[in-house]
Scaffold this motif. Structure first.
Motif: not given
Length: 315
Positions: A139, A141, A190, A194, A222-223, A227, A253, A255
């Motif tokens: 991920p 982020v 997925t 996370k 967020l998740f 994305h 992902y 933000d």
């Protein structure tokens, strides 16, 4: 015809990373390094022009090595190939274990899967649990770097806004990395993305059920938003062997406002020694193929990558 067919279908299905045989140099650099991680084992040397299996090499004599930690048969590892109770279904979903490769079909020779990119100088599984592909999820982020007043910060040379991502410093090798990890049997990608982010960047394994529930709720925002899949496929990883290799799905992902992540306390957990927001630029040196994934994210987001004005021209 089969190989051409599979390549053309595959590139249509996976526009993200057309598997490029000319690009083997990118793919096999870290997978040729000695000694093998966590050991004193030296790989047989593989000259660059002999990496591909299509090149005949009768004298190829790779070293065999599977780590004790794997031979001890933890729940994430397969038995040895010659174990009578073991009859893996390669190139398909084998019970809960995904033995399909993201790069299409791989060859199985004498009962052992063959690394789709080429020779590594080592047979067996090394530190990897599965024969064939070992699936991970990464991920990425991200948020925009902002000044004290909350305005986005642009790079003085490129003029592009600076993107930051959550990076962990790996305990095993001390390198900075995306906080990813292995997909558990039967787990959806997925869920892995996370879970790994929670465990490594938010230390969720050490939290009380109440704290964990609160984190879950914030992260869900967020998740669950839009994305983008940065990369899916083979990874040039120092743990790869001729019979076992890493593959990953890296997902970004983002933000956009920064509000979701502002409320989340970053805290290193599990395999991470340190966790923090890191400014993205080409100067970053990251674990395995992570720098490449991060670069793809900056391209997608139109963010700063290089301070060298010439580097943007030859994309």
């Amino acid at each position: 015809p089969f190989s051409n067919l599979s390549v053309s279908c595959w590139s249509r299905l996976h526009p993200v990373n057309m598997f490029n045989s000319y690009n083997v140099k990118f793919h096999h650099r870290k997978a040729l390094i000695s000694p093998y991680p966590g050991s004193h084992i030296e790989r047989s040397q593989v000259p660059e022009d002999k990496v591909g299996w299509l090149t005949e090499w009768e004298d190829y004599n790779p070293v065999e090595y599977t780590a004790e930690s794997v031979l001890a048969r933890p729940n994430w590892a397969d038995p040895q190939i010659n174990d009578e109770s073991f009859s893996p279904k390669f190139n398909e979903r084998d019970g809960e274990v995904e033995r399909k490769s993201l790069n299409g079909l791989y060859v199985v020779e004498n009962g052992r899967p063959r690394n789709p990119v080429g020779r590594t100088g080592l047979i067996g599984r090394g530190l990897l649990g599965r024969w064939g592909p070992n699936h991970a999820a990464d991920p990425v982020v991200t948020r925009w770097k902002r000044d004290g007043s909350g305005n986005k910060v642009a790079h003085p040379v490129s003029g592009k806004n600076i993107l930051q991502f959550v990076a962990i410093k790996r305990r095993d090798c001390g390198e900075w990395a995306i906080p990813g990890g292995m997909v558990d049997p039967g787990e959806k990608i997925t869920a892995t993305l996370k879970r790994e982010f929670e465990e490594e960047a938010l230390n969720s394994l050490q939290k009380s059920p109440e704290e964990k529930a609160k984190l879950e709720k914030q992260l869900q925002k967020l998740f669950s938003q839009e994305h983008f899949v940065v990369y899916r496929g083979y990874v040039d990883d120092p743990r790869n062997t001729d019979n076992a290799w890493m593959e990953t799905e890296a997902v970004n992902y983002h933000d956009e406002t920064g509000e979701t992540m502002d409320n989340l306390p970053l805290e290193a957990g599990d395999d991470a020694g340190v966790v923090k927001w890191v400014d993205i630029s080409e100067k970053l040196e990251l674990y395995a193929s992570h720098s490449y994934f991060i670069k793809l994210v900056t391209e997608k987001r139109g963010a700063h990558w290089s301070g060298d004005p010439g580097s943007e021209c030859h994309k």
